[in-house]
Scaffold this active site. Structure first.
Site, PDB file in Angstrom:
ATOM      1  N   CYS A 244     -16.285   7.579   5.758  1.00 42.01           N
ATOM      2  CA  CYS A 244     -15.656   8.549   4.862  1.00 42.01           C
ATOM      3  C   CYS A 244     -14.245   8.060   4.561  1.00 42.01           C
ATOM      4  O   CYS A 244     -13.552   7.617   5.467  1.00 42.01           O
ATOM      5  CB  CYS A 244     -15.607   9.912   5.545  1.00 42.01           C
ATOM      6  SG  CYS A 244     -14.809  11.195   4.551  1.00 42.01           S
ATOM      7  N   LEU A 245     -13.853   8.122   3.290  1.00 40.57           N
ATOM      8  CA  LEU A 245     -12.509   7.642   2.920  1.00 40.57           C
ATOM      9  C   LEU A 245     -11.422   8.440   3.633  1.00 40.57           C
ATOM     10  O   LEU A 245     -10.306   7.956   3.789  1.00 40.57           O
ATOM     11  CB  LEU A 245     -12.321   7.718   1.399  1.00 40.57           C
ATOM     12  CG  LEU A 245     -13.234   6.795   0.575  1.00 40.57           C
ATOM     13  CD1 LEU A 245     -12.987   6.992  -0.911  1.00 40.57           C
ATOM     14  CD2 LEU A 245     -13.037   5.330   0.963  1.00 40.57           C
TER      15      LEU A 245
ATOM     16  N   HIS B 221     -18.173  18.255   2.135  1.00 39.60           N
ATOM     17  CA  HIS B 221     -16.710  18.325   1.975  1.00 39.60           C
ATOM     18  C   HIS B 221     -16.293  19.628   1.295  1.00 39.60           C
ATOM     19  O   HIS B 221     -15.217  20.161   1.569  1.00 39.60           O
ATOM     20  CB  HIS B 221     -16.202  17.158   1.118  1.00 39.60           C
ATOM     21  CG  HIS B 221     -15.945  15.895   1.883  1.00 39.60           C
ATOM     22  ND1 HIS B 221     -15.013  15.794   2.887  1.00 39.60           N
ATOM     23  CD2 HIS B 221     -16.499  14.658   1.779  1.00 39.60           C
ATOM     24  CE1 HIS B 221     -14.998  14.560   3.368  1.00 39.60           C
ATOM     25  NE2 HIS B 221     -15.906  13.844   2.710  1.00 39.60           N
TER      26      HIS B 221
ATOM     27  N   HIS C  84     -23.271  14.439   1.672  1.00 35.49           N
ATOM     28  CA  HIS C  84     -21.989  14.166   2.340  1.00 35.49           C
ATOM     29  C   HIS C  84     -20.839  14.812   1.546  1.00 35.49           C
ATOM     30  O   HIS C  84     -19.975  15.481   2.122  1.00 35.49           O
ATOM     31  CB  HIS C  84     -21.801  12.642   2.457  1.00 35.49           C
ATOM     32  CG  HIS C  84     -20.487  12.203   3.022  1.00 35.49           C
ATOM     33  ND1 HIS C  84     -20.390  11.435   4.166  1.00 35.49           N
ATOM     34  CD2 HIS C  84     -19.209  12.402   2.604  1.00 35.49           C
ATOM     35  CE1 HIS C  84     -19.096  11.189   4.417  1.00 35.49           C
ATOM     36  NE2 HIS C  84     -18.357  11.759   3.485  1.00 35.49           N
ATOM     37  N   GLU C  85     -20.854  14.625   0.213  1.00 35.79           N
ATOM     38  CA  GLU C  85     -19.772  15.187  -0.615  1.00 35.79           C
ATOM     39  C   GLU C  85     -19.868  16.713  -0.672  1.00 35.79           C
ATOM     40  O   GLU C  85     -18.856  17.412  -0.651  1.00 35.79           O
ATOM     41  CB  GLU C  85     -19.807  14.599  -2.030  1.00 35.79           C
ATOM     42  CG  GLU C  85     -19.663  13.081  -2.105  1.00 35.79           C
ATOM     43  CD  GLU C  85     -18.557  12.515  -1.245  1.00 35.79           C
ATOM     44  OE1 GLU C  85     -17.501  13.176  -1.087  1.00 35.79           O
ATOM     45  OE2 GLU C  85     -18.730  11.415  -0.692  1.00 35.79           O
TER      46      GLU C  85
ATOM     47  N   GLN D 202     -10.644  16.058  -0.695  1.00 33.84           N
ATOM     48  CA  GLN D 202     -10.092  14.826  -0.137  1.00 33.84           C
ATOM     49  C   GLN D 202      -8.823  14.371  -0.839  1.00 33.84           C
ATOM     50  O   GLN D 202      -8.086  13.533  -0.319  1.00 33.84           O
ATOM     51  CB  GLN D 202     -11.136  13.698  -0.207  1.00 33.84           C
ATOM     52  CG  GLN D 202     -12.337  13.938   0.688  1.00 33.84           C
ATOM     53  CD  GLN D 202     -13.297  12.772   0.620  1.00 33.84           C
ATOM     54  OE1 GLN D 202     -14.159  12.729  -0.243  1.00 33.84           O
ATOM     55  NE2 GLN D 202     -13.134  11.796   1.506  1.00 33.84           N
TER      56      GLN D 202
ATOM     57  N   GLY E  61     -18.322   7.841  -3.010  1.00 33.23           N
ATOM     58  CA  GLY E  61     -18.253   9.274  -3.244  1.00 33.23           C
ATOM     59  C   GLY E  61     -16.864   9.782  -2.878  1.00 33.23           C
ATOM     60  O   GLY E  61     -16.209   9.211  -2.000  1.00 33.23           O
TER      61      GLY E  61
HETATM   62 NI    NI Z   1     -16.334  11.820   3.029  1.00 31.46          NI
END
Ligand code: NI
Length: 166
Positions: free
Chosen positions: A91-92, A138, A134-135, A51, A46
Protein backbone atom coordinates in the site's frame (compact mmCIF):
# COMPACT_ATOMS: atom_id res chain seq x y z
CA UNK A 1 -1.25 18.20 -12.91
CA UNK A 2 -0.10 18.24 -9.35
CA UNK A 3 1.34 15.52 -7.25
CA UNK A 4 -0.38 15.15 -3.90
CA UNK A 5 1.24 14.15 -0.65
CA UNK A 6 0.45 10.58 0.32
CA UNK A 7 -0.59 10.08 3.95
CA UNK A 8 1.37 7.44 5.82
CA UNK A 9 0.29 4.73 8.28
CA UNK A 10 -0.38 6.28 11.66
CA UNK A 11 -2.10 9.35 10.24
CA UNK A 12 -5.66 9.60 11.56
CA UNK A 13 -7.20 10.40 8.19
CA UNK A 14 -6.51 6.84 6.97
CA UNK A 15 -8.87 5.50 9.65
CA UNK A 16 -11.78 7.86 9.05
CA UNK A 17 -15.05 7.15 7.24
CA UNK A 18 -15.66 8.95 3.95
CA UNK A 19 -18.56 10.93 2.48
CA UNK A 20 -20.45 10.27 -0.73
CA UNK A 21 -19.40 12.27 -3.78
CA UNK A 22 -22.38 14.38 -4.83
CA UNK A 23 -20.93 16.99 -7.15
CA UNK A 24 -19.15 15.98 -10.33
CA UNK A 25 -17.55 19.16 -11.64
CA UNK A 26 -14.31 20.56 -13.09
CA UNK A 27 -12.78 20.80 -9.65
CA UNK A 28 -13.35 17.10 -9.02
CA UNK A 29 -12.01 16.29 -12.49
CA UNK A 30 -8.77 18.08 -11.64
CA UNK A 31 -8.58 16.24 -8.32
CA UNK A 32 -8.96 12.87 -10.09
CA UNK A 33 -6.24 13.80 -12.62
CA UNK A 34 -3.99 14.67 -9.69
CA UNK A 35 -4.77 11.33 -8.05
CA UNK A 36 -3.77 9.42 -11.19
CA UNK A 37 -0.62 11.51 -11.44
CA UNK A 38 0.25 10.83 -7.81
CA UNK A 39 -0.41 7.10 -8.21
CA UNK A 40 1.72 6.72 -11.36
CA UNK A 41 4.51 8.77 -9.82
CA UNK A 42 4.58 6.36 -6.87
CA UNK A 43 4.32 3.28 -9.13
CA UNK A 44 1.03 2.27 -7.56
CA UNK A 45 -1.91 0.50 -9.19
CA UNK A 46 -4.55 2.04 -6.93
CA UNK A 47 -5.03 5.14 -4.81
CA UNK A 48 -7.97 6.18 -2.65
CA UNK A 49 -8.92 9.77 -1.75
CA UNK A 50 -8.28 9.35 2.01
CA UNK A 51 -4.66 8.50 1.14
CA UNK A 52 -4.24 12.08 -0.02
CA UNK A 53 -6.20 13.40 2.95
CA UNK A 54 -9.60 13.79 1.29
CA UNK A 55 -12.53 12.02 2.97
CA UNK A 56 -14.56 11.22 -0.12
CA UNK A 57 -15.76 7.90 -1.54
CA UNK A 58 -13.47 8.01 -4.54
CA UNK A 59 -10.51 6.04 -5.82
CA UNK A 60 -8.49 5.47 -8.97
CA UNK A 61 -7.07 2.18 -10.24
CA UNK A 62 -4.92 1.13 -13.16
CA UNK A 63 -3.65 -2.44 -13.29
CA UNK A 64 -1.98 -1.55 -16.63
CA UNK A 65 -4.14 -4.17 -18.39
CA UNK A 66 -6.38 -2.87 -21.21
CA UNK A 67 -9.70 -1.56 -19.90
CA UNK A 68 -8.56 -1.69 -16.29
CA UNK A 69 -7.98 2.02 -15.74
CA UNK A 70 -10.87 3.52 -13.79
CA UNK A 71 -11.88 6.45 -11.63
CA UNK A 72 -14.61 5.26 -9.30
CA UNK A 73 -16.95 7.15 -6.98
CA UNK A 74 -19.44 5.86 -4.43
CA UNK A 75 -18.70 2.16 -4.98
CA UNK A 76 -20.71 -0.68 -3.55
CA UNK A 77 -19.61 -4.31 -3.73
CA UNK A 78 -22.93 -5.97 -4.52
CA UNK A 79 -21.66 -9.53 -4.89
CA UNK A 80 -18.51 -11.47 -4.20
CA UNK A 81 -17.51 -15.02 -5.09
CA UNK A 82 -17.09 -17.65 -2.42
CA UNK A 83 -13.89 -18.58 -4.17
CA UNK A 84 -10.96 -16.70 -2.64
CA UNK A 85 -7.27 -16.37 -3.36
CA UNK A 86 -4.24 -15.03 -1.56
CA UNK A 87 -1.65 -12.59 -2.81
CA UNK A 88 0.97 -10.36 -1.25
CA UNK A 89 -0.29 -6.79 -1.08
CA UNK A 90 1.36 -3.51 -0.39
CA UNK A 91 0.00 0.00 0.00
CA UNK A 92 1.40 3.42 -0.91
CA UNK A 93 0.44 4.53 2.62
CA UNK A 94 2.42 1.67 4.20
CA UNK A 95 5.75 1.84 2.36
CA UNK A 96 8.09 -1.13 2.63
CA UNK A 97 5.45 -3.43 4.13
CA UNK A 98 3.93 -6.41 2.33
CA UNK A 99 1.65 -9.17 3.48
CA UNK A 100 -0.58 -11.89 2.10
CA UNK A 101 -4.28 -11.05 2.01
CA UNK A 102 -7.07 -13.50 1.16
CA UNK A 103 -9.84 -11.91 -0.92
CA UNK A 104 -12.73 -13.03 -3.14
CA UNK A 105 -11.61 -13.82 -6.68
CA UNK A 106 -14.60 -12.26 -8.45
CA UNK A 107 -16.75 -9.29 -7.43
CA UNK A 108 -19.65 -7.31 -8.83
CA UNK A 109 -19.47 -3.56 -8.32
CA UNK A 110 -22.04 -0.80 -8.53
CA UNK A 111 -20.52 2.66 -8.66
CA UNK A 112 -20.38 5.97 -10.49
CA UNK A 113 -17.81 7.08 -13.02
CA UNK A 114 -15.93 9.63 -10.91
CA UNK A 115 -15.42 11.96 -13.89
CA UNK A 116 -19.00 12.04 -15.15
CA UNK A 117 -21.17 10.75 -12.33
CA UNK A 118 -22.62 8.14 -14.71
CA UNK A 119 -23.85 5.01 -12.98
CA UNK A 120 -22.00 1.82 -13.76
CA UNK A 121 -22.18 -1.82 -12.81
CA UNK A 122 -19.51 -4.33 -13.73
CA UNK A 123 -17.79 -7.54 -12.77
CA UNK A 124 -14.10 -7.65 -11.91
CA UNK A 125 -11.85 -10.60 -11.25
CA UNK A 126 -8.36 -11.48 -10.11
CA UNK A 127 -5.99 -8.50 -9.74
CA UNK A 128 -8.59 -5.84 -10.67
CA UNK A 129 -11.03 -7.25 -8.10
CA UNK A 130 -8.27 -7.27 -5.51
CA UNK A 131 -7.27 -3.66 -6.16
CA UNK A 132 -10.89 -2.49 -6.06
CA UNK A 133 -11.47 -4.30 -2.75
CA UNK A 134 -8.25 -2.86 -1.33
CA UNK A 135 -9.21 0.70 -2.38
CA UNK A 136 -12.81 0.23 -1.26
CA UNK A 137 -11.45 -0.73 2.17
CA UNK A 138 -9.63 2.63 2.31
CA UNK A 139 -13.02 4.36 1.99
CA UNK A 140 -14.03 2.63 5.22
CA UNK A 141 -10.84 3.32 7.14
CA UNK A 142 -9.62 -0.25 6.65
CA UNK A 143 -6.03 -1.08 5.65
CA UNK A 144 -4.67 -4.31 4.17
CA UNK A 145 -2.70 -5.03 7.35
CA UNK A 146 -6.06 -5.38 9.15
CA UNK A 147 -6.69 -8.53 7.10
CA UNK A 148 -3.43 -10.32 7.92
CA UNK A 149 -3.30 -13.45 10.07
CA UNK A 150 -2.25 -12.62 13.61
CA UNK A 151 1.17 -14.21 13.13
CA UNK A 152 1.82 -12.26 9.90
CA UNK A 153 0.64 -9.11 11.61
CA UNK A 154 2.87 -9.74 14.61
CA UNK A 155 5.87 -10.08 12.29
CA UNK A 156 5.17 -6.70 10.71
CA UNK A 157 4.17 -4.89 13.91
CA UNK A 158 7.58 -3.34 14.50
CA UNK A 159 7.78 -1.92 10.97
CA UNK A 160 4.26 -0.54 11.37
CA UNK A 161 5.13 1.10 14.70
CA UNK A 162 8.17 2.70 13.12
CA UNK A 163 6.05 4.14 10.28
CA UNK A 164 3.47 5.41 12.76
CA UNK A 165 5.96 7.44 14.82
CA UNK A 166 7.98 8.75 11.86
NI1 NI B 1 -3.67 1.04 -0.03
Amino acid sequence: MTRKNICIYGEEVLRKKTKFVKTFDKKLEKFIDDMFDTMYEANGIGLAAPQVGVLKKLFVVDTLEPGEKMAIANPKIIWQSEETWGMKEGCLSIPGVEGEVIRPRVIRVKAQNAYTGDEMEFEAEDLLARVILHENDHLNGVLFVDHLTSSDRAELERQLQELAVA
